[in-house]
Design an enzyme around this catalytic site. Sequence first.
Site, mmCIF file in Angstrom:
data_model
loop_
_atom_site.group_PDB
_atom_site.id
_atom_site.type_symbol
_atom_site.label_atom_id
_atom_site.label_comp_id
_atom_site.label_asym_id
_atom_site.label_seq_id
_atom_site.Cartn_x
_atom_site.Cartn_y
_atom_site.Cartn_z
ATOM 1 N N LYS A 93 55.008 -7.183 -30.788
ATOM 2 C CA LYS A 93 54.192 -8.125 -31.573
ATOM 3 C C LYS A 93 54.782 -9.538 -31.599
ATOM 4 O O LYS A 93 54.689 -10.273 -30.613
ATOM 5 C CB LYS A 93 53.974 -7.545 -32.974
ATOM 6 C CG LYS A 93 53.140 -6.230 -32.938
ATOM 7 C CD LYS A 93 52.819 -5.715 -34.304
ATOM 8 C CE LYS A 93 52.271 -4.309 -34.259
ATOM 9 N NZ LYS A 93 50.803 -4.251 -34.024
ATOM 10 N N ASP A 118 61.865 1.421 -35.956
ATOM 11 C CA ASP A 118 60.701 0.843 -35.279
ATOM 12 C C ASP A 118 60.334 -0.438 -36.027
ATOM 13 O O ASP A 118 59.651 -0.397 -37.050
ATOM 14 C CB ASP A 118 59.540 1.843 -35.282
ATOM 15 C CG ASP A 118 58.293 1.234 -34.660
ATOM 16 O OD1 ASP A 118 57.296 1.979 -34.459
ATOM 17 O OD2 ASP A 118 58.293 0.020 -34.379
ATOM 18 N N TYR A 142 53.378 4.987 -37.649
ATOM 19 C CA TYR A 142 52.794 5.002 -36.306
ATOM 20 C C TYR A 142 53.761 4.283 -35.368
ATOM 21 O O TYR A 142 54.265 3.213 -35.699
ATOM 22 C CB TYR A 142 51.436 4.288 -36.314
ATOM 23 C CG TYR A 142 50.779 4.131 -34.964
ATOM 24 C CD1 TYR A 142 50.657 2.866 -34.377
ATOM 25 C CD2 TYR A 142 50.275 5.220 -34.256
ATOM 26 C CE1 TYR A 142 50.044 2.707 -33.133
ATOM 27 C CE2 TYR A 142 49.659 5.070 -33.019
ATOM 28 C CZ TYR A 142 49.545 3.804 -32.465
ATOM 29 O OH TYR A 142 48.942 3.647 -31.245
HETATM 30 P P1 KE4 Z 1 51.477 -1.165 -29.253
HETATM 31 O O1 KE4 Z 1 51.633 -0.086 -28.208
HETATM 32 O O2 KE4 Z 1 50.098 -1.171 -29.902
HETATM 33 O O3 KE4 Z 1 51.911 -2.542 -28.733
HETATM 34 O O4 KE4 Z 1 52.552 -0.848 -30.431
HETATM 35 C C1 KE4 Z 1 52.527 0.401 -31.054
HETATM 36 C C2 KE4 Z 1 53.159 0.262 -32.423
HETATM 37 C C3 KE4 Z 1 54.460 0.700 -32.599
HETATM 38 N N1 KE4 Z 1 55.081 0.602 -33.798
HETATM 39 C C4 KE4 Z 1 54.442 0.056 -34.864
HETATM 40 C C5 KE4 Z 1 55.173 -0.032 -36.178
HETATM 41 C C6 KE4 Z 1 53.108 -0.420 -34.740
HETATM 42 O O5 KE4 Z 1 52.492 -0.952 -35.817
HETATM 43 C C7 KE4 Z 1 52.454 -0.320 -33.497
HETATM 44 C C8 KE4 Z 1 51.024 -0.782 -33.311
HETATM 45 N N2 KE4 Z 1 50.345 -1.233 -34.486
HETATM 46 C C9 KE4 Z 1 48.894 -1.122 -34.455
HETATM 47 C C10 KE4 Z 1 48.312 -1.563 -35.808
HETATM 48 N N3 KE4 Z 1 49.021 -1.125 -36.935
HETATM 49 C C11 KE4 Z 1 48.310 -1.918 -33.350
HETATM 50 C C12 KE4 Z 1 46.820 -2.137 -33.444
HETATM 51 C C13 KE4 Z 1 46.060 -1.217 -32.520
HETATM 52 O O6 KE4 Z 1 46.462 -0.040 -32.333
HETATM 53 O O7 KE4 Z 1 45.043 -1.698 -32.000
#
Ligand code: KE4
Length: 421
Positions: free
Chosen positions: A267, A239, A144
């Site tokens: 993060k 990523d 993701y």
């Molecule tokens: P954000 O747009 O949520 O800041 O980041 C997206 C993203 C991009 N790349 C990786 C590897 C990620 O894990 C994420 C976001 N992770 C999720 C949980 N695995 C965030 C939690 C959520 O969507 O509420």
Amino acid sequence: MKNRISHRMFSRALRVIPGGVNSPVRAFGAVGGNPPFIASGKGARIVDSDGRRYVDYVGSWGPLILGHAHPAIVRAVREAAARGTSYGAPTEAEVEFAELLRDAIPSMEMVRLVSSGTEACMSALRAARAFARRDGIVKFAGCYHGHADSLLVKAGSGAATFGVPTSPGVPRELAGKTIVLPYNDVETLRTTVRRRWREIAAVIVEPVAGNMGVVLPRPDFLPELRRLTERHGIALIFDEVITGFRATFGGVQKLFGIRPDLTCLGKIIGGGLPLAAYGGRREIMSLISPVGPVYQAGTLSGNPVAVATGLAQLRYLKAHPEVYRRIDGLGARLGDALAALGVGRVNRFGSLLTLFFTDGAVTDWDSAAGCDTKAFGRFFRGMLERGVYLPPSQFEAWFVSAAHTERDVEETIRAAREAGR
Ligand code: KE4
């Protein structure tokens, strides 16, 4: 009722916010029951609106490697906010922050700050497409990279065919520019790139996957990915939104000895505030506006409060490298004890781990998807009742922080032995 306030707030929330939450996974749809509303956190623990306390393994989905309300973080937020919350103009701290990222992750020769991992991955892909003058991208099933249209795509009919949207609202034509391949499948990767490299601008990958649960790369997967993309003029995008500064002071790219063309971060680098970044080879990043023609912008990009907080967290990690050994040790203790329960398989990468409710090895999305998600849901609820707050989905990583203690872990293991029965 045990969590009366949370229940009442969730009913109110459902009337005004889709699903009652501002990010889908928080609604507990994958595990059943209503989510507790969190009122505060300190160290490894959080307290809900009804006063119930939990050992927290979500940690805001990764940012809180030092735990909740760490004094250095709180001080940074307070001091920065007192100087004003945003200027929309360059600040010294943004330059110091970009230099710190570049020094920690040398492949990031130039860096642009944004406000979310989604923005970082979306922007990196745009830069790669402009650089390669191609439209196609490759991602891997189970990874993701945020919710940009090009990335909400699942495999088409055949592995190497172009993708189809996973969400309404994503134009088929755009989804059709994305190929979705099986993670860790070197053979399919090789044949796909050899056949279609002329159409492919970039491959984006989680070097250690966290979004199907924790899945580690096969030893030959990333090196082959680097060899193939280098050979065919395809940008390799790591990523590292989850892995960045999680296992070492820098990226896992350092541990694997792989130099990607672009890296996405989020993060941890924001310390819990909205801050992310993308960066990489100077010739690619020099295409980004205003120095180049590729447009990307943001009102709160490089926000001074977020940057001050991120600097505080990263400077603390740099000054205390023992944090990494400690969270790896706690992760190992917890992972080994969970594996000994005999209820499923544990994949672990340092302080990241997932207990998969399945008998077989989990090495890609197909093997992860075969898990007994109902069994996970029962386990999750059992742990919550015993004061342990896990990520509310089988397909997420548990995060151990530097604030967790051996006592927290032993308490978690005791709860798991009971919930796992
Ligand atoms: P954000 O747009 O949520 O800041 O980041 C997206 C993203 C991009 N790349 C990786 C590897 C990620 O894990 C994420 C976001 N992770 C999720 C949980 N695995 C965030 C939690 C959520 O969507 O509420």
